[in-house]
Design an enzyme around this catalytic site. Structure first.
Site, PDB file in Angstrom:
ATOM      1  CG  ASP A  73      -0.310  -0.467   2.497  1.00  0.00           C
ATOM      2  OD1 ASP A  73       0.925  -0.391   2.595  1.00  0.00           O
ATOM      3  OD2 ASP A  73      -1.030  -0.904   3.405  1.00  0.00           O
TER       4      ASP A  73
ATOM      5  CG  ASN B  70      -8.476  -1.517  11.780  1.00  0.00           C
ATOM      6  OD1 ASN B  70      -7.622  -2.278  11.340  1.00  0.00           O
ATOM      7  ND2 ASN B  70      -8.793  -0.383  11.176  1.00  0.00           N
TER       8      ASN B  70
ATOM      9  CG  HIS C 226      -5.577  -2.468   8.711  1.00  0.00           C
ATOM     10  ND1 HIS C 226      -5.570  -1.082   8.769  1.00  0.00           N
ATOM     11  CD2 HIS C 226      -4.323  -2.843   9.087  1.00  0.00           C
ATOM     12  CE1 HIS C 226      -4.391  -0.657   9.140  1.00  0.00           C
ATOM     13  NE2 HIS C 226      -3.603  -1.698   9.343  1.00  0.00           N
TER      14      HIS C 226
ATOM     15  CD  GLU D  50      -8.382   0.921   7.569  1.00  0.00           C
ATOM     16  OE1 GLU D  50      -7.978  -0.101   8.167  1.00  0.00           O
ATOM     17  OE2 GLU D  50      -8.113   2.062   7.952  1.00  0.00           O
TER      18      GLU D  50
HETATM   19  P1  PGA Z   1       2.408  -1.649  12.544  1.00  0.00           P
HETATM   20  O1  PGA Z   1       1.260  -1.645  11.449  1.00  0.00           O
HETATM   21  O2  PGA Z   1       3.372  -2.702  12.128  1.00  0.00           O
HETATM   22  O3  PGA Z   1       3.011  -0.274  12.502  1.00  0.00           O
HETATM   23  O4  PGA Z   1       1.764  -1.958  13.854  1.00  0.00           O
HETATM   24  C1  PGA Z   1       0.763  -2.867  11.001  1.00  0.00           C
HETATM   25  C2  PGA Z   1      -0.407  -2.648  10.091  1.00  0.00           C
HETATM   26  O5  PGA Z   1      -1.107  -1.631  10.240  1.00  0.00           O
HETATM   27  O6  PGA Z   1      -0.631  -3.499   9.215  1.00  0.00           O
END
Ligand code: PGA
Length: 241
Positions: A67, A136, A138, A143
């Protein structure tokens, strides 16, 4: 589905690097799906160490990132392009033309998304997809929703993601609200998937992904239907299993 549990995030990173390394030794021209965020950093550090030690070679590898934010210049320190250069690409012999990150600044974002999915197909598909997980649930920027979206698409980031990621930005208003993300279908098409989760903030998302219904309100739950998925968790992230 396999679940491996470790004492700490460092070990999760080492285990992920072992699996990625094994993929490259088996198929030196492998196509890797890569992730950003704090979770994969120990993995990237271990891959850099193995490259510098002469154990791994990235000269034939192709990568596709999950992304990118929209409306953030590629040189912005919070862009995922910048993150990947800083944390991984600048320290490996991975050819620049083999590194792919969606262009969140493309004038026509739907055309960019279609071209990104097509580029993955033309490269032969993703051999190994590395994933983190959001608080959450995702994966990529897919999302919580009432549906799983198949292809690469433009996403409106949820409040929880904005709260989690704004720590990287000087001012909250600088944090983009839009992003481009690989879809769940493209992630599920990867031949193998590695999901990493570390820290107690991820425990509830991991519990829902593994133990509750397969449901788009926890996008990672669909991974349980993947024929070759491994969850690498530290004990804090696994604490609610
Ligand atoms: P993070 O993000 O590794 O910074 O916790 C993971 C994600 O949002 O997929």
């Amino acid at each position: 589905m396999r679940i491996h549990q470790y004492d700490n995030a460092q070990q999760v990173g080492q285990a992920a690097a072992i699996l990625i390394g094994a993929q490259l030794l088996t198929k030196p021209d492998a196509v890797l799906g890569l992730a950003t965020g704090s979770t994969p950093i120990p993995t990237y550090q271990e891959l850099i160490r193995l490259y510098q030690a002469g154990v791994l070679d990235f000269s034939k590898v192709t990568t596709f990132n999950l992304d990118e934010y929209c409306q953030l210049p590629p040189q912005h320190p919070c862009s995922y392009r910048h993150f990947m250069r800083q944390e991984l690409f600048s320290q490996l012999n991975l050819p620049a033309e083999n590194q792919h990150i969606p262009d969140g600044n493309a004038a026509d974002l739907s055309a960019e998304c279609a071209a990104y999915d097509q580029a993955i197909l033309s490269a032969g598909g993703i051999d190994l997809q590395l994933l983190g997980i959001g608080r959450n649930g995702h994966i990529g920027f897919n999302e919580p929703s009432d549906q799983f979206v198949y292809g690469c698409h433009v996403v409106h980031l949820t409040q929880s993601t904005i709260e989690d990621n704004r720590r990287f930005f000087k001012r909250e208003e600088d944090m983009p609200r839009l992003a481009v993300s690989l879809g769940v279908g493209s992630i599920m098409n990867a031949k193998s998937v590695l999901l990493l989760a570390t820290g107690k903030d991820k425990a509830e998302a991991v519990r829902k992904a593994i133990l509750e219904d397969i449901d788009p309100s926890t996008q990672a739950s669909i991974l349980r239907t993947h024929p070759n998925v491994i969850f690498l968790l530290d004990k804090a992230a696994a604490s609610l299993l």
